[in-house]
Design an enzyme around this catalytic site. Structure first.
Site, short mmCIF file in Angstrom:
data_model
loop_
_atom_site.label_atom_id
_atom_site.label_comp_id
_atom_site.label_asym_id
_atom_site.label_seq_id
_atom_site.Cartn_x
_atom_site.Cartn_y
_atom_site.Cartn_z
N ASP A 73 0.87 -1.17 0.00
CA ASP A 73 0.00 0.00 0.00
C ASP A 73 0.91 1.23 0.00
OD1 ASP A 73 -2.15 1.69 -0.01
OD2 ASP A 73 -3.17 0.79 1.69
C1 BGC Z 1 -5.08 3.23 0.20
C2 BGC Z 1 -5.25 2.15 -0.87
C3 BGC Z 1 -5.17 2.78 -2.22
C4 BGC Z 1 -3.84 3.48 -2.36
C5 BGC Z 1 -3.61 4.10 -3.72
C6 BGC Z 1 -3.86 4.09 -0.06
O1 BGC Z 1 -3.86 5.21 0.77
O2 BGC Z 1 -4.98 2.60 1.45
O3 BGC Z 1 -6.45 1.49 -0.67
O4 BGC Z 1 -5.36 1.81 -3.20
O5 BGC Z 1 -3.79 4.52 -1.40
O6 BGC Z 1 -4.38 5.20 -3.94
#
Ligand code: BGC
Length: 797
Positions: A285
């Protein structure tokens, strides 16, 4: 003494065969592709490999020149670049100017639609309609791909049992079985036929794992989860996604039992790779590799890179610890080149499977228009199927003629907010709000609009007088309340989950006028709306319904569509009840049906006078609305439930048959739910577990016969050492959850308790289990009744 039997070899073979059938070719590696990957890897420099295992954020973080340079050097992935022209331009550089000519994979959060916004995932889960969910994902994939996105960071598969947690909006709710079906449907919808399909995008099962168990509902918070809970509760949706062929998995932000998910060998290697046999790639993530420093697990970004790559995080999102440190880690032999090559291999495999090597470019003319009629119809259908009827006093709904309505409340005309969280590519100008749909349907002269409140959070009451005047001038008040989109979603958790701002005060003022109120809630989570529901004649819970929320709600209010949705998550009466979920454990001291509450305890009562059971003195034991609950405008009567046998052996299939009659006034759809309870096991089992359901359309006056098949696999679970088993000699109760068919104003469960046995039950045992069963029967109203009856092989409670 209880005997434990791990599933027999025969069953294992059966199960593994059926799993294999479910899996797409990702599990069966294609040797041609693997050879091509080997050739590419053998030619790649270390710098190119490190670029390939990195993902950078689009133009927000890099200017055009820098981005092109990254692409020339072989960057593996870009996120948040959503522009067909930029896509083709960058892909061309990758294919023609980079040395290895490896296409880029472009990721984006396509969570519940792309331009055509569908209900939030929690809402979609309330439809219990896998076909609809798959169609929604397909449409999202088609729209996304047409704009240069070939990888969605979805589905989010975190089991969520805490309504304070803002990301509950993105989840499929609290049940592992329902969430598993949603996982598979979404993956299929996104990925379609992969490389043979220009509308396919890669799915990403996230957030691996247990992110939803955040302590106190605060996002990113610590999770403490036993291995048994991890496997029985949090893992099933991920398993389903992998079995459906999900090409990627995202490692989560949280730590699990002291080890961050993005550096967790046990979850990423042992569980995901060895047990689930996942062969796609793992992306961290956003920044979760370097956040291991903040967690207190890595000393610096060099150590963070080492931990993450060694744990099996193939691609690093947003941060650049891999590119900066892996060369030096290789020199000191803290990381091996084999791990780097494996990460590259996993990423290239996905690119091959997605067809990016063969068809790297986007041909916009090949795609249907965004927001076309078909897509909008599907979004409306989804909003209808996701909206739960929570209350309907004396069949107040549906309306059958046109009259003057007062349209009040901050969500009546909130085109941005009705899209909900993570609607990055949705545009508010495309939303049809309830206000505009009502004006269209009833004629502007029949709609008196006075929102009363500027937005959902405000405490400023200056709009109250207009709202009250509107109510006086109308026949019915339609109150559209709830939460703005930004009150749920990532990092938007709340400690108070009442309707925010002055909404409750406004509803109370409207109630005093004596005009009938229909409460329509749009929100990203279950809200504690007990008092407001009491003041309303009817309550529709629409979640954030998306682009077509307005027309969908008009159809539901005027009976052109009949509600069929059921809650995918428990609604607490108050925040203090959280965590509250239907599939909890029994404890040694479960509360009785109507435990004594605060107001009736006598002064000076003895310490033990309440019987020492598990509940809250002020809120009792029951939720406001339980998992699985949802009314219809018609009535369904369940009867004649029988089992084909009173025993089940390891290889048997047992059939549960029941009849359902639509005794009401409308043709309608019912979701028939089958639950079981394993009464005594080597590790305690939940008091209720959803094991199957059927969504059936029944014409008024018609009776349908419904059959459920129970196999021993369905009764299996993981023990504390991670073995999947079915235990012999255990009685399992099973029953159907019924909304009261004959009295729409009331809600109760009829519980069919059936001994389901790997051995036969004596009458004494049947009675004992019937008694036990009554202990966990949840009553919603004082008129809930238990009717004991015994027949040859079943008991109706
Ligand atoms: C979130 C993810 C997301 C990623 C990309 C993160 O802050 O937890 O779910 O896919 O950002 O935008």
């Amino acid at each position: 003494m209880k005997q434990l039997f791990t599933i027999s070899v025969f069953i294992m073979v059966l199960i593994s065969c059926s799993n294999k059938q479910e899996q797409t070719s990702i599990a069966n590696l294609d040797s041609k592709i693997e050879n091509k990957i080997s050739d590419l890897i053998s030619e790649m420099t270390l710098e190119e490999k490190l670029a390939q295992i990195s993902q950078v954020n689009s133009s927000y973080s890099y200017n055009a020149g820098e981005m092109k340079e990254l692409v020339r050097k072989g960057i593996g992935s870009i996120l948040n670049e959503v522009d067909p022209k930029a896509y083709n331009e960058l892909q061309k550089i990758a294919m023609e100017e980079s040395r290895m000519k490896i296409p880029i994979i472009f990721g984006r959060d396509v969570i519940h639609g792309f331009r055509t916004i569908f209900p939030i995932p929690l809402g979609q889960a309330a439809s219990w309609d896998m076909e609809m969910i798959e169609t929604g994902a397909r449409i999202a994939a088609t729209e996304a791909r047409s704009q240069g996105v070939n990888w969605a960071f979805a589905p989010m598969l975190d089991i969520a049992r805490d309504a304070r947690w803002g990301r509950i909006a993105e989840s499929a709710g609290e049940d592992p079985y329902l969430a598993s079906l949603v996982a598979a449907a979404t993956v299929k919808g996104f990925q379609g036929k992969l490389k043979d399909d220009k509308n396919s995008i890669a799915a990403c099962a996230k957030h691996f794992i247990a992110y939803g168990a955040a302590e106190g509902g605060r996002d990113y918070n610590t999770t403490i989860v036993s291995d048994e809970q991890l496997r029985n509760t949090y893992l099933p949706p991920f398993r389903a996604a992998v079995n459906a062929g999900a090409l990627t998995v995202m490692s989560a932000f949280n730590e699990i039992n002291g080890i961050p998910a993005s550096g967790n060998n046990f979850t990423l290697k042992q569980i995901l790779r060895n047990e689930l046999k996942f062969n796609g790639f793992v992306v961290s993530d956003w920044g979760s590799v370097t956040e291991m420093i903040t967690h207190g697990y890595a000393a610096d970004d060099r150590e963070a890179a080492k931990i993450a790559i060694n744990a099996g995080v193939d691609m690093e999102m947003a941060s650049d610890a891999y590119r900066k440190n892996i060369q030096s880690l290789l020199e000191t032999e803290e990381v091996t080149i084999e791990s780097i090559d494996q990460a590259v291999r996993n990423i290239l495999r996905v690119k091959f499977m997605l067809g990016l090597f063969d068809n790297p470019y986007l041909i916009p003319q090949e795609y249907p228009e965004l927001l076309n009629k078909e897509f909008l119809e599907a979004a409306k259908d989804a909003a209808i199927k996701s909206t739960v009827l929570l209350k309907n006093d004396a069949q107040f709904l549906p309306f059958n003629n046109k009259f003057k309505v007062a349209v009040i409340g901050p969500l009546a005309d909130a085109p941005h907010d009705q899209m909900g969280t993570w609607a990055f590519d949705g545009k508010k100008e495309n939303s049809i709000t309830p206000l505009s749909a009502l004006r269209e349907y009833l004629g502007a002269e029949n709609v008196i609009y006075a929102p009363g409140l500027k937005n959902s959070r405000t405490s400023i009451e200056e709009g109250f007088p207009d709202a009250l005047n509107a109510a006086v001038a109308a026949n019915v008040v339609l109150f559209f309340g709830g939460e703005e989109a930004m009150l749920s979603g990532e990092a938007h958790s709340r400690g108070n989950i009442d309707l925010p701002g002055a909404q409750n005060r406004l509803i109370a003022e409207l109630f005093k006028l004596g005009k009938p109120i229909v409460l329509v809630v749009m929100a990203g989570r279950p809200l504690t709306i007990g008092n407001q529901a009491d003041m309303a004649k009817a309550v529709l819970y629409a979640w954030h319904p998306g682009t077509m929320g307005g027309p969908a709600l008009v159809d539901l209010l005027w009976g052109k569509a009949i509600p069929s949705a059921k809650l995918p998550v428990t609604f607490p009466k108050a925040v203090g009840q959280i965590p509250i979920y239907y599939n909890h454990k029994n404890t040694g001291r479960p509360a009785p049906d109507n435990p004594t509450t605060l107001d009736v305890i006598e002064e000076g009562a003895l310490q033990t006078s309440l019987g020492n059971t598990s509940y809250l003195l002020d809120y009792g034991k029951d939720p406001l609305y339980p998992f699985g609950f949802g009314l219809s405008y018609t009535n369904f009567e369940y009867k004649n439930m029988v089992l084909t046998s009173s025993e089940i052996g390891m290889t048997d299939t047992l059939t549960v048959i029941t009849e359902i009659t639509n005794t009401g006034m409308y043709d309608a759809t019912e979701i028939v739910q089958l639950y079981i309870r394993d009464i005594a096991a080597s590790v305690t089992r939940p008091v209720k577990e959803l094991k199957d359901f059927k969504k059936v359309f029944i014409k008024k006056g018609e009776t349908l016969k419904i059959e459920f098949k129970i196999t021993s696999d369905l009764l299996s679970f993981y023990n504390i050492v991670g073995e999947k088993l079915v235990e012999k000699g255990i009685c399992v109760l099973c029953w159907l959850l019924c909304m009261n068919g004959s009295r729409l104003r009331t809600v109760f469960f009829i519980i069919y308790a059936i001994g389901l046995f790997i051995r036969s039950l004596s009458l004494f045992e049947i009675c004992k289990y019937a008694f036990l069963n009554s202990l966990f029967c949840i009553n919603f109203t004082s008129i809930s009744l238990l009717f004991p009856a015994i027949s040859a092989n079943f008991i109706i409670l």
